[in-house]
Design an enzyme around this catalytic site. Sequence first.
Site, PDB file in Angstrom:
ATOM      1  N   GLU A 142      30.673  42.947  42.385  1.00  0.00           N
ATOM      2  CA  GLU A 142      32.075  43.100  42.800  1.00  0.00           C
ATOM      3  C   GLU A 142      32.103  43.599  44.232  1.00  0.00           C
ATOM      4  O   GLU A 142      31.076  44.019  44.790  1.00  0.00           O
ATOM      5  CB  GLU A 142      32.826  44.040  41.839  1.00  0.00           C
TER       6      GLU A 142
ATOM      7  N   HIS B  85      45.243  46.115  44.103  1.00  0.00           N
ATOM      8  CA  HIS B  85      44.250  45.057  43.864  1.00  0.00           C
ATOM      9  C   HIS B  85      44.743  43.804  44.566  1.00  0.00           C
ATOM     10  O   HIS B  85      45.908  43.419  44.404  1.00  0.00           O
ATOM     11  CB  HIS B  85      44.099  44.816  42.359  1.00  0.00           C
TER      12      HIS B  85
ATOM     13  N   ARG C 200      38.202  46.747  48.880  1.00  0.00           N
ATOM     14  CA  ARG C 200      39.454  46.294  48.276  1.00  0.00           C
ATOM     15  C   ARG C 200      40.673  46.557  49.160  1.00  0.00           C
ATOM     16  O   ARG C 200      41.586  45.743  49.241  1.00  0.00           O
ATOM     17  CB  ARG C 200      39.610  47.004  46.939  1.00  0.00           C
TER      18      ARG C 200
ATOM     19  N   HIS D 175      47.076  49.085  41.278  1.00  0.00           N
ATOM     20  CA  HIS D 175      46.038  48.897  40.263  1.00  0.00           C
ATOM     21  C   HIS D 175      45.407  50.207  39.790  1.00  0.00           C
ATOM     22  O   HIS D 175      45.084  50.357  38.623  1.00  0.00           O
ATOM     23  CB  HIS D 175      44.970  47.976  40.848  1.00  0.00           C
TER      24      HIS D 175
ATOM     25  N   ARG E  45      38.545  53.547  45.962  1.00  0.00           N
ATOM     26  CA  ARG E  45      37.586  53.465  44.862  1.00  0.00           C
ATOM     27  C   ARG E  45      36.752  52.189  44.941  1.00  0.00           C
ATOM     28  O   ARG E  45      37.281  51.099  45.190  1.00  0.00           O
ATOM     29  CB  ARG E  45      38.346  53.468  43.541  1.00  0.00           C
TER      30      ARG E  45
HETATM   31  C1  SIN Z   1      38.378  43.942  38.700  1.00  0.00           C
HETATM   32  O1  SIN Z   1      37.771  43.462  37.758  1.00  0.00           O
HETATM   33  O2  SIN Z   1      38.632  43.359  39.735  1.00  0.00           O
HETATM   34  C2  SIN Z   1      38.854  45.329  38.567  1.00  0.00           C
HETATM   35  C3  SIN Z   1      37.731  46.228  38.377  1.00  0.00           C
HETATM   36  C4  SIN Z   1      38.139  47.584  38.756  1.00  0.00           C
HETATM   37  O3  SIN Z   1      39.279  47.783  39.175  1.00  0.00           O
HETATM   38  O4  SIN Z   1      37.277  48.461  38.703  1.00  0.00           O
END
Ligand code: SIN
Length: 513
Positions: free
Chosen positions: A118, A233, A278, A337, A372
Amino acid sequence: MSSDVRSFFGRPIIIGGGIAGLLTALHLAPEPVLVLSRMPLGSEASSAWAQGGLAASLGVDDDPEVHLADTLAAGDGLCNPEIASRILHAAPGAIETLATLGVRFDRTPAGTLRLGLEAAHGRRRIVHAGGDGSGQEIMRALVEAVRSAPSIVVVEGVEARRLAVKQNAVRGVWASCSMGSVFFGSRRVVLATGGIGGLFFDTTNPLGSCGQGLALAARAGAALADLEFIQFHPTALDGPDRPMQLISEAVRGEGAEIVDETGQRFLEGLQGAELAPRDVVARAVWKHLSKGHRVFLDARDKPGTTFPRQFPTIAAACHDVGIDPAHDLIPIRPAQHYHMGGVAVDGAGRTSVKGLWACGEVASTGLHGANRLASNSLTEAVVFARWVAESVAGTPARRTKPVFARDYPSPDPISVRPLLSGALGIVRNGECLKATARALLPLAEANDAASDPASVGLMITIAALSREESRGAHYRADFPHHEAVARRFELTLVDALAAARELAQVPSLEEAR
Ligand code: SIN
Protein backbone atom coordinates in the site's frame (compact mmCIF):
# COMPACT_ATOMS: atom_id res chain seq x y z
CA MET A 1 -30.33 -6.80 30.18
CA SER A 2 -31.41 -7.32 33.75
CA SER A 3 -32.41 -4.17 35.58
CA ASP A 4 -30.10 -5.30 38.38
CA VAL A 5 -27.01 -3.81 36.79
CA ARG A 6 -25.38 -3.60 40.23
CA SER A 7 -24.25 -7.19 39.82
CA PHE A 8 -21.81 -5.81 37.21
CA PHE A 9 -20.45 -3.04 39.46
CA GLY A 10 -16.69 -2.94 39.74
CA ARG A 11 -15.98 -4.84 36.51
CA PRO A 12 -13.91 -3.07 33.88
CA ILE A 13 -16.26 -1.55 31.31
CA ILE A 14 -15.28 -1.48 27.65
CA ILE A 15 -17.27 0.97 25.54
CA GLY A 16 -17.30 -0.19 21.92
CA GLY A 17 -17.63 -3.53 20.16
CA GLY A 18 -15.05 -3.22 17.36
CA ILE A 19 -11.65 -4.89 17.09
CA ALA A 20 -10.01 -2.76 19.81
CA GLY A 21 -12.80 -3.30 22.34
CA LEU A 22 -13.30 -7.02 21.76
CA LEU A 23 -9.59 -7.82 21.86
CA THR A 24 -9.15 -5.83 25.08
CA ALA A 25 -11.99 -7.88 26.61
CA LEU A 26 -10.41 -11.15 25.42
CA HIS A 27 -6.98 -10.19 26.78
CA LEU A 28 -8.54 -9.40 30.17
CA ALA A 29 -9.91 -12.96 30.54
CA PRO A 30 -10.45 -14.57 32.98
CA GLU A 31 -11.27 -11.26 34.72
CA PRO A 32 -15.01 -10.60 34.25
CA VAL A 33 -15.63 -7.58 31.99
CA LEU A 34 -18.60 -5.75 30.57
CA VAL A 35 -18.65 -4.67 26.91
CA LEU A 36 -21.20 -1.97 26.02
CA SER A 37 -22.10 -1.85 22.32
CA ARG A 38 -24.61 0.48 20.65
CA MET A 39 -25.48 -2.11 18.03
CA PRO A 40 -25.34 -5.91 17.78
CA LEU A 41 -21.68 -6.96 17.57
CA GLY A 42 -20.22 -6.75 14.09
CA SER A 43 -23.12 -4.78 12.60
CA GLU A 44 -21.82 -1.22 12.86
CA ALA A 45 -18.18 -1.10 13.94
CA SER A 46 -15.98 0.52 11.29
CA SER A 47 -13.48 -2.28 12.03
CA ALA A 48 -15.70 -4.65 10.06
CA TRP A 49 -15.42 -2.37 7.02
CA ALA A 50 -11.61 -2.37 6.94
CA GLN A 51 -10.39 -3.44 3.50
CA GLY A 52 -6.73 -2.85 4.17
CA GLY A 53 -5.23 -5.31 6.58
CA LEU A 54 -2.50 -5.15 9.17
CA ALA A 55 0.95 -3.80 8.43
CA ALA A 56 3.81 -5.87 9.86
CA SER A 57 7.40 -6.43 8.75
CA LEU A 58 7.19 -10.11 7.89
CA GLY A 59 8.91 -10.27 4.50
CA VAL A 60 12.47 -11.55 4.13
CA ASP A 61 13.44 -8.11 2.81
CA ASP A 62 11.77 -6.31 5.72
CA ASP A 63 12.54 -5.31 9.27
CA PRO A 64 10.69 -3.34 12.01
CA GLU A 65 13.25 -0.54 11.58
CA VAL A 66 12.39 -0.21 7.85
CA HIS A 67 8.68 -0.20 8.76
CA LEU A 68 9.45 2.48 11.39
CA ALA A 69 11.30 4.65 8.86
CA ASP A 70 8.29 4.54 6.48
CA THR A 71 5.89 5.34 9.35
CA LEU A 72 7.96 8.32 10.52
CA ALA A 73 8.30 9.65 6.96
CA ALA A 74 4.52 9.51 6.39
CA GLY A 75 3.88 11.05 9.85
CA ASP A 76 5.68 14.21 8.71
CA GLY A 77 7.62 14.94 11.89
CA LEU A 78 4.83 14.37 14.39
CA CYS A 79 5.07 10.67 15.26
CA ASN A 80 6.33 9.68 18.68
CA PRO A 81 9.33 7.57 17.53
CA GLU A 82 9.58 5.60 20.77
CA ILE A 83 5.97 4.48 20.83
CA ALA A 84 6.00 3.88 17.07
CA SER A 85 9.07 1.67 17.44
CA ARG A 86 7.46 -0.35 20.27
CA ILE A 87 4.28 -0.88 18.26
CA LEU A 88 6.01 -1.83 15.02
CA HIS A 89 8.35 -4.29 16.74
CA ALA A 90 5.25 -5.90 18.29
CA ALA A 91 3.38 -5.99 14.94
CA PRO A 92 4.42 -9.51 13.77
CA GLY A 93 3.27 -10.86 17.17
CA ALA A 94 -0.11 -9.14 16.68
CA ILE A 95 -0.69 -11.14 13.49
CA GLU A 96 0.12 -14.32 15.41
CA THR A 97 -2.34 -13.35 18.17
CA LEU A 98 -5.13 -12.97 15.62
CA ALA A 99 -4.22 -16.20 13.82
CA THR A 100 -4.37 -18.01 17.18
CA LEU A 101 -7.85 -16.57 17.71
CA GLY A 102 -8.96 -18.12 14.44
CA VAL A 103 -8.49 -15.32 11.87
CA ARG A 104 -7.97 -16.92 8.44
CA PHE A 105 -5.32 -14.74 6.79
CA ASP A 106 -4.62 -14.91 3.05
CA ARG A 107 -1.74 -17.26 2.32
CA THR A 108 0.40 -18.25 -0.65
CA PRO A 109 0.11 -21.80 -2.06
CA ALA A 110 3.19 -22.59 0.07
CA GLY A 111 1.25 -21.59 3.19
CA THR A 112 3.16 -18.40 4.05
CA LEU A 113 1.28 -15.14 4.66
CA ARG A 114 0.55 -13.27 1.44
CA LEU A 115 2.01 -9.74 1.72
CA GLY A 116 0.40 -6.80 -0.11
CA LEU A 117 1.67 -3.31 -0.89
CA GLU A 118 0.00 0.00 0.00
CA ALA A 119 1.00 3.63 -0.45
CA ALA A 120 4.21 4.90 1.17
CA HIS A 121 5.23 1.43 2.35
CA GLY A 122 8.71 0.65 1.03
CA ARG A 123 8.06 -3.10 1.26
CA ARG A 124 5.21 -5.56 0.77
CA ARG A 125 3.98 -5.90 4.35
CA ILE A 126 0.15 -5.76 4.42
CA VAL A 127 -1.48 -8.93 5.66
CA HIS A 128 -5.05 -9.35 4.43
CA ALA A 129 -7.84 -11.78 5.16
CA GLY A 130 -10.48 -12.59 2.55
CA GLY A 131 -8.82 -10.24 0.00
CA ASP A 132 -10.43 -6.88 0.72
CA GLY A 133 -12.59 -8.27 3.56
CA SER A 134 -9.95 -8.19 6.32
CA GLY A 135 -12.06 -6.29 8.86
CA GLN A 136 -15.01 -8.60 8.39
CA GLU A 137 -12.95 -11.75 8.81
CA ILE A 138 -11.18 -10.42 11.92
CA MET A 139 -14.52 -9.39 13.43
CA ARG A 140 -16.00 -12.83 12.65
CA ALA A 141 -13.25 -14.55 14.59
CA LEU A 142 -13.30 -12.08 17.50
CA VAL A 143 -17.09 -12.10 17.88
CA GLU A 144 -16.99 -15.91 17.96
CA ALA A 145 -14.24 -15.89 20.60
CA VAL A 146 -16.03 -13.25 22.70
CA ARG A 147 -19.38 -15.06 22.54
CA SER A 148 -17.77 -18.20 23.92
CA ALA A 149 -15.70 -16.45 26.62
CA PRO A 150 -17.43 -16.97 29.99
CA SER A 151 -15.70 -13.88 31.46
CA ILE A 152 -17.22 -11.43 28.96
CA VAL A 153 -20.74 -10.01 29.20
CA VAL A 154 -21.73 -8.09 26.08
CA VAL A 155 -24.62 -5.69 26.46
CA GLU A 156 -25.91 -4.70 23.02
CA GLY A 157 -28.21 -1.77 22.27
CA VAL A 158 -26.65 0.37 25.00
CA GLU A 159 -25.23 3.81 24.26
CA ALA A 160 -22.76 5.33 26.72
CA ARG A 161 -23.73 8.98 27.20
CA ARG A 162 -21.49 10.37 29.96
CA LEU A 163 -18.69 9.27 32.26
CA ALA A 164 -19.17 9.87 35.96
CA VAL A 165 -15.97 11.52 37.21
CA LYS A 166 -14.98 12.66 40.68
CA GLN A 167 -11.65 14.35 41.44
CA ASN A 168 -10.39 13.50 37.98
CA ALA A 169 -11.11 9.80 38.46
CA VAL A 170 -13.74 7.69 36.69
CA ARG A 171 -16.60 6.34 38.81
CA GLY A 172 -18.85 4.83 36.13
CA VAL A 173 -20.85 5.27 32.95
CA TRP A 174 -24.28 6.77 32.40
CA ALA A 175 -25.87 4.98 29.47
CA SER A 176 -29.13 4.73 27.64
CA CYS A 177 -30.96 1.64 26.39
CA SER A 178 -34.49 0.65 25.38
CA MET A 179 -35.44 0.41 29.06
CA GLY A 180 -34.32 4.01 29.73
CA SER A 181 -31.28 5.37 31.53
CA VAL A 182 -28.92 3.21 33.46
CA PHE A 183 -25.75 3.70 35.53
CA PHE A 184 -22.86 1.21 35.50
CA GLY A 185 -20.46 1.77 38.38
CA SER A 186 -16.78 1.11 37.69
CA ARG A 187 -13.45 2.80 38.30
CA ARG A 188 -11.95 1.22 35.17
CA VAL A 189 -13.37 2.24 31.80
CA VAL A 190 -11.88 1.68 28.34
CA LEU A 191 -13.02 3.78 25.37
CA ALA A 192 -12.90 1.83 22.10
CA THR A 193 -15.50 3.77 20.17
CA GLY A 194 -13.88 4.34 16.75
CA GLY A 195 -13.74 7.53 14.70
CA ILE A 196 -15.54 10.61 13.48
CA GLY A 197 -16.64 9.91 9.88
CA GLY A 198 -20.31 10.63 10.68
CA LEU A 199 -19.37 14.29 11.21
CA PHE A 200 -18.72 14.58 7.43
CA PHE A 201 -20.93 14.24 4.36
CA ASP A 202 -18.31 12.31 2.41
CA THR A 203 -16.93 9.48 4.49
CA THR A 204 -16.04 5.81 4.19
CA ASN A 205 -16.99 5.22 7.88
CA PRO A 206 -20.34 4.11 9.27
CA LEU A 207 -22.43 7.29 9.75
CA GLY A 208 -23.00 6.29 13.39
CA SER A 209 -19.29 6.94 14.12
CA CYS A 210 -19.54 10.58 15.11
CA GLY A 211 -16.91 11.02 17.78
CA GLN A 212 -18.89 9.70 20.78
CA GLY A 213 -15.71 8.50 22.53
CA LEU A 214 -14.03 11.87 22.05
CA ALA A 215 -17.10 13.58 23.52
CA LEU A 216 -17.18 11.22 26.52
CA ALA A 217 -13.49 11.81 27.22
CA ALA A 218 -13.64 15.57 26.59
CA ARG A 219 -16.63 16.05 28.92
CA ALA A 220 -14.78 14.01 31.55
CA GLY A 221 -11.93 16.55 31.33
CA ALA A 222 -9.43 14.41 29.39
CA ALA A 223 -6.84 15.99 27.08
CA LEU A 224 -7.21 15.28 23.35
CA ALA A 225 -4.29 15.45 20.90
CA ASP A 226 -3.55 15.91 17.18
CA LEU A 227 -7.24 16.59 16.49
CA GLU A 228 -6.57 18.62 13.34
CA PHE A 229 -5.15 15.60 11.53
CA ILE A 230 -7.99 13.96 9.62
CA GLN A 231 -7.13 11.54 6.86
CA PHE A 232 -8.98 11.74 3.56
CA HIS A 233 -8.77 8.61 1.42
CA PRO A 234 -8.17 9.59 -2.22
CA THR A 235 -10.21 6.79 -3.78
CA ALA A 236 -13.79 6.51 -2.55
CA LEU A 237 -16.34 5.42 -5.16
CA ASP A 238 -17.91 8.62 -6.49
CA GLY A 239 -21.56 7.58 -6.46
CA PRO A 240 -24.74 8.64 -4.68
CA ASP A 241 -24.36 6.35 -1.63
CA ARG A 242 -23.40 7.68 1.81
CA PRO A 243 -21.28 6.44 3.47
CA MET A 244 -19.08 5.98 0.42
CA GLN A 245 -17.62 2.71 -0.75
CA LEU A 246 -13.85 2.58 -0.27
CA ILE A 247 -11.68 1.47 -3.19
CA SER A 248 -8.69 0.11 -1.30
CA GLU A 249 -5.20 1.47 -1.82
CA ALA A 250 -4.22 -2.16 -2.34
CA VAL A 251 -5.83 -1.84 -5.80
CA ARG A 252 -3.23 0.80 -6.64
CA GLY A 253 -0.66 -1.45 -4.94
CA GLU A 254 -1.52 -4.02 -7.62
CA GLY A 255 -0.93 -1.48 -10.41
CA ALA A 256 -4.18 0.48 -10.94
CA GLU A 257 -3.64 4.08 -12.09
CA ILE A 258 -5.45 7.36 -11.45
CA VAL A 259 -6.56 9.17 -14.62
CA ASP A 260 -8.94 11.95 -15.59
CA GLU A 261 -11.72 12.06 -18.20
CA THR A 262 -9.16 12.66 -20.95
CA GLY A 263 -7.18 9.59 -19.91
CA GLN A 264 -4.32 11.75 -18.56
CA ARG A 265 -2.40 10.17 -15.66
CA PHE A 266 -2.03 13.48 -13.85
CA LEU A 267 -0.11 12.08 -10.82
CA GLU A 268 2.73 10.87 -13.03
CA GLY A 269 5.05 13.76 -12.13
CA LEU A 270 4.53 13.29 -8.39
CA GLN A 271 7.18 11.39 -6.44
CA GLY A 272 5.67 7.96 -5.78
CA ALA A 273 2.77 8.78 -8.16
CA GLU A 274 -0.32 6.71 -7.19
CA LEU A 275 1.56 5.29 -4.20
CA ALA A 276 2.72 8.63 -2.75
CA PRO A 277 1.57 9.28 0.86
CA ARG A 278 -2.19 9.41 1.17
CA ASP A 279 -2.41 13.13 2.00
CA VAL A 280 -0.39 13.98 -1.12
CA VAL A 281 -2.55 11.85 -3.45
CA ALA A 282 -5.81 13.08 -1.84
CA ARG A 283 -4.78 16.74 -2.31
CA ALA A 284 -3.76 16.17 -5.92
CA VAL A 285 -7.08 14.43 -6.72
CA TRP A 286 -9.04 17.15 -4.90
CA LYS A 287 -7.16 19.87 -6.81
CA HIS A 288 -7.86 18.20 -10.15
CA LEU A 289 -11.57 17.82 -9.29
CA SER A 290 -11.67 21.49 -8.23
CA LYS A 291 -10.49 22.45 -11.73
CA GLY A 292 -13.62 20.78 -13.11
CA HIS A 293 -12.12 17.44 -14.12
CA ARG A 294 -13.55 14.03 -13.35
CA VAL A 295 -11.19 11.51 -11.80
CA PHE A 296 -11.14 7.72 -12.20
CA LEU A 297 -9.25 4.68 -11.07
CA ASP A 298 -8.16 2.63 -14.06
CA ALA A 299 -7.87 -1.02 -12.99
CA ARG A 300 -8.57 -2.45 -16.46
CA ASP A 301 -4.99 -3.49 -17.19
CA LYS A 302 -3.77 -4.10 -13.63
CA PRO A 303 -5.17 -5.93 -11.73
CA GLY A 304 -7.50 -6.44 -14.74
CA THR A 305 -9.40 -9.71 -14.94
CA THR A 306 -8.13 -10.90 -11.53
CA PHE A 307 -9.90 -7.93 -9.89
CA PRO A 308 -13.01 -9.83 -8.65
CA ARG A 309 -10.86 -12.60 -7.17
CA GLN A 310 -8.46 -10.21 -5.45
CA PHE A 311 -11.03 -7.62 -4.37
CA PRO A 312 -14.42 -9.33 -4.14
CA THR A 313 -16.07 -6.71 -1.86
CA ILE A 314 -15.07 -3.78 -4.07
CA ALA A 315 -15.98 -5.66 -7.25
CA ALA A 316 -19.46 -6.36 -5.83
CA ALA A 317 -19.95 -2.70 -4.82
CA CYS A 318 -18.89 -1.57 -8.31
CA HIS A 319 -21.24 -4.04 -9.96
CA ASP A 320 -24.08 -2.69 -7.79
CA VAL A 321 -23.70 0.65 -9.59
CA GLY A 322 -23.18 -0.87 -13.03
CA ILE A 323 -19.36 -0.76 -13.16
CA ASP A 324 -17.19 -3.73 -14.10
CA PRO A 325 -13.69 -2.80 -12.81
CA ALA A 326 -12.01 -5.16 -15.28
CA HIS A 327 -13.56 -3.25 -18.21
CA ASP A 328 -14.75 0.17 -16.95
CA LEU A 329 -13.10 3.17 -15.30
CA ILE A 330 -14.12 3.61 -11.62
CA PRO A 331 -15.16 7.19 -10.74
CA ILE A 332 -13.49 8.31 -7.51
CA ARG A 333 -13.23 11.28 -5.14
CA PRO A 334 -11.58 11.77 -1.72
CA ALA A 335 -13.59 11.07 1.43
CA GLN A 336 -12.97 11.32 5.16
CA HIS A 337 -11.51 7.99 6.22
CA TYR A 338 -9.56 8.06 9.50
CA HIS A 339 -8.82 10.36 12.44
CA MET A 340 -5.16 10.47 13.46
CA GLY A 341 -6.06 12.59 16.48
CA GLY A 342 -7.88 11.34 19.54
CA VAL A 343 -7.77 11.02 23.30
CA ALA A 344 -4.15 11.53 24.35
CA VAL A 345 -2.81 8.30 25.86
CA ASP A 346 0.49 7.02 27.24
CA GLY A 347 2.22 3.77 26.29
CA ALA A 348 -0.33 1.77 28.31
CA GLY A 349 -3.37 3.51 26.80
CA ARG A 350 -3.98 5.60 29.95
CA THR A 351 -5.66 8.99 29.42
CA SER A 352 -5.20 12.06 31.62
CA VAL A 353 -8.28 10.97 33.66
CA LYS A 354 -7.57 8.30 36.28
CA GLY A 355 -9.22 4.98 35.48
CA LEU A 356 -9.90 5.91 31.84
CA TRP A 357 -8.10 4.18 28.96
CA ALA A 358 -8.55 4.58 25.20
CA CYS A 359 -7.73 2.07 22.46
CA GLY A 360 -8.05 2.03 18.65
CA GLU A 361 -9.03 4.98 16.46
CA VAL A 362 -10.42 7.00 19.39
CA ALA A 363 -6.94 7.12 20.94
CA SER A 364 -3.98 9.24 19.97
CA THR A 365 -0.90 7.17 20.79
CA GLY A 366 1.61 9.13 18.71
CA LEU A 367 2.04 6.34 16.10
CA HIS A 368 0.40 8.14 13.18
CA GLY A 369 1.68 11.68 13.58
CA ALA A 370 0.29 14.03 10.93
CA ASN A 371 -0.56 11.29 8.44
CA ARG A 372 -1.25 7.62 9.08
CA LEU A 373 0.57 5.04 7.02
CA ALA A 374 -2.03 2.69 5.51
CA SER A 375 -2.91 -0.40 7.55
CA ASN A 376 -0.90 0.75 10.59
CA SER A 377 -4.11 1.42 12.50
CA LEU A 378 -5.44 -2.14 12.77
CA THR A 379 -1.95 -3.17 13.83
CA GLU A 380 -1.95 -0.42 16.46
CA ALA A 381 -5.39 -1.47 17.77
CA VAL A 382 -4.35 -5.12 18.08
CA VAL A 383 -1.02 -4.33 19.75
CA PHE A 384 -2.49 -1.73 22.13
CA ALA A 385 -5.45 -3.93 23.14
CA ARG A 386 -2.97 -6.19 24.94
CA TRP A 387 -1.14 -3.30 26.60
CA VAL A 388 -4.40 -1.66 27.69
CA ALA A 389 -5.68 -4.97 29.10
CA GLU A 390 -2.44 -5.46 31.05
CA SER A 391 -2.70 -1.95 32.47
CA VAL A 392 -6.39 -2.38 33.39
CA ALA A 393 -5.68 -5.77 35.00
CA GLY A 394 -2.88 -4.21 37.02
CA THR A 395 -5.19 -1.48 38.40
CA PRO A 396 -7.04 -2.63 41.51
CA ALA A 397 -10.83 -2.79 41.32
CA ARG A 398 -12.28 -0.56 44.02
CA ARG A 399 -15.84 -0.30 45.24
CA THR A 400 -18.12 2.19 43.53
CA LYS A 401 -21.33 3.60 44.91
CA PRO A 402 -24.53 3.52 42.90
CA VAL A 403 -25.75 6.92 41.72
CA PHE A 404 -29.04 7.98 40.16
CA ALA A 405 -29.46 7.28 36.48
CA ARG A 406 -29.45 10.49 34.42
CA ASP A 407 -30.85 11.29 31.00
CA TYR A 408 -28.58 12.76 28.33
CA PRO A 409 -29.68 13.41 24.74
CA SER A 410 -28.71 10.95 22.03
CA PRO A 411 -26.08 12.60 19.79
CA ASP A 412 -27.19 13.69 16.33
CA PRO A 413 -24.55 15.23 14.04
CA ILE A 414 -26.95 16.49 11.34
CA SER A 415 -26.44 20.21 12.06
CA VAL A 416 -22.68 19.79 12.54
CA ARG A 417 -21.99 17.85 9.32
CA PRO A 418 -22.23 20.81 6.89
CA LEU A 419 -20.01 22.95 9.12
CA LEU A 420 -17.21 20.40 9.41
CA SER A 421 -17.48 19.30 5.77
CA GLY A 422 -17.11 22.93 4.68
CA ALA A 423 -14.24 23.99 6.95
CA LEU A 424 -12.24 20.87 7.83
CA GLY A 425 -11.76 19.22 4.46
CA ILE A 426 -8.57 18.70 2.48
CA VAL A 427 -7.75 22.42 2.20
CA ARG A 428 -8.55 24.77 5.12
CA ASN A 429 -8.30 28.48 5.76
CA GLY A 430 -8.30 30.58 8.90
CA GLU A 431 -11.30 32.81 8.17
CA CYS A 432 -13.56 29.85 7.46
CA LEU A 433 -12.27 28.01 10.55
CA LYS A 434 -12.95 31.03 12.75
CA ALA A 435 -16.47 31.43 11.40
CA THR A 436 -17.07 27.70 11.91
CA ALA A 437 -15.89 27.87 15.53
CA ARG A 438 -18.30 30.72 16.06
CA ALA A 439 -21.18 28.73 14.52
CA LEU A 440 -20.36 25.60 16.57
CA LEU A 441 -20.07 27.40 19.92
CA PRO A 442 -23.81 27.81 20.69
CA LEU A 443 -24.49 24.25 19.49
CA ALA A 444 -21.78 22.90 21.78
CA GLU A 445 -23.08 24.91 24.73
CA ALA A 446 -26.71 23.82 24.34
CA ASN A 447 -27.77 20.64 26.09
CA ASP A 448 -29.34 18.88 23.13
CA ALA A 449 -28.67 16.27 20.45
CA ALA A 450 -26.16 18.47 18.59
CA SER A 451 -24.04 19.40 21.59
CA ASP A 452 -21.72 16.36 21.75
CA PRO A 453 -20.93 16.29 18.00
CA ALA A 454 -20.60 20.10 18.07
CA SER A 455 -18.20 19.96 21.03
CA VAL A 456 -16.01 17.48 19.18
CA GLY A 457 -16.23 19.56 15.99
CA LEU A 458 -15.34 22.69 17.93
CA MET A 459 -12.26 21.06 19.45
CA ILE A 460 -11.11 19.92 15.99
CA THR A 461 -11.72 23.41 14.60
CA ILE A 462 -9.76 25.13 17.38
CA ALA A 463 -6.90 22.65 16.91
CA ALA A 464 -6.89 23.32 13.15
CA LEU A 465 -6.85 27.08 13.79
CA SER A 466 -3.97 26.78 16.24
CA ARG A 467 -1.77 25.01 13.71
CA GLU A 468 -0.63 27.87 11.52
CA GLU A 469 1.36 25.75 9.08
CA SER A 470 0.71 22.90 6.66
CA ARG A 471 1.80 19.44 7.77
CA GLY A 472 0.68 15.97 6.74
CA ALA A 473 -3.08 15.82 6.38
CA HIS A 474 -3.54 19.39 7.71
CA TYR A 475 -3.22 21.84 4.81
CA ARG A 476 -3.84 25.56 5.42
CA ALA A 477 -4.22 27.66 2.24
CA ASP A 478 -3.30 30.71 4.36
CA PHE A 479 -0.25 28.99 5.90
CA PRO A 480 1.10 26.68 3.17
CA HIS A 481 4.59 26.53 4.68
CA HIS A 482 5.97 23.76 6.91
CA GLU A 483 7.46 24.86 10.26
CA ALA A 484 11.03 23.65 10.88
CA VAL A 485 10.09 22.28 14.29
CA ALA A 486 7.02 20.05 14.64
CA ARG A 487 4.89 20.73 17.72
CA ARG A 488 2.12 18.51 19.06
CA PHE A 489 -0.95 20.17 20.60
CA GLU A 490 -3.13 18.82 23.36
CA LEU A 491 -6.47 20.42 24.05
CA THR A 492 -9.24 20.15 26.64
CA LEU A 493 -12.89 21.02 26.04
CA VAL A 494 -12.64 23.87 28.55
CA ASP A 495 -9.74 25.40 26.58
CA ALA A 496 -11.55 24.96 23.26
CA LEU A 497 -14.71 26.64 24.56
CA ALA A 498 -12.66 29.52 25.96
CA ALA A 499 -10.87 29.98 22.63
CA ALA A 500 -14.19 29.90 20.74
CA ARG A 501 -15.73 32.49 23.08
CA GLU A 502 -12.83 34.79 22.34
CA LEU A 503 -13.41 34.27 18.64
CA ALA A 504 -17.07 35.21 19.04
CA GLN A 505 -16.00 38.69 17.90
CA VAL A 506 -15.30 37.41 14.35
CA PRO A 507 -17.87 37.81 11.54
CA SER A 508 -20.60 35.17 11.27
CA LEU A 509 -20.31 32.22 8.89
CA GLU A 510 -22.60 33.96 6.37
CA GLU A 511 -20.47 37.14 6.47
CA ALA A 512 -17.24 35.17 6.05
CA ARG A 513 -18.52 33.46 2.86
C1 SIN B 1 -7.21 0.90 2.10
O1 SIN B 1 -7.35 -0.30 1.96
O2 SIN B 1 -6.94 1.68 1.21
C2 SIN B 1 -7.40 1.46 3.45
C3 SIN B 1 -6.44 0.88 4.37
C4 SIN B 1 -6.29 1.77 5.53
O3 SIN B 1 -6.93 2.82 5.57
O4 SIN B 1 -5.46 1.45 6.38
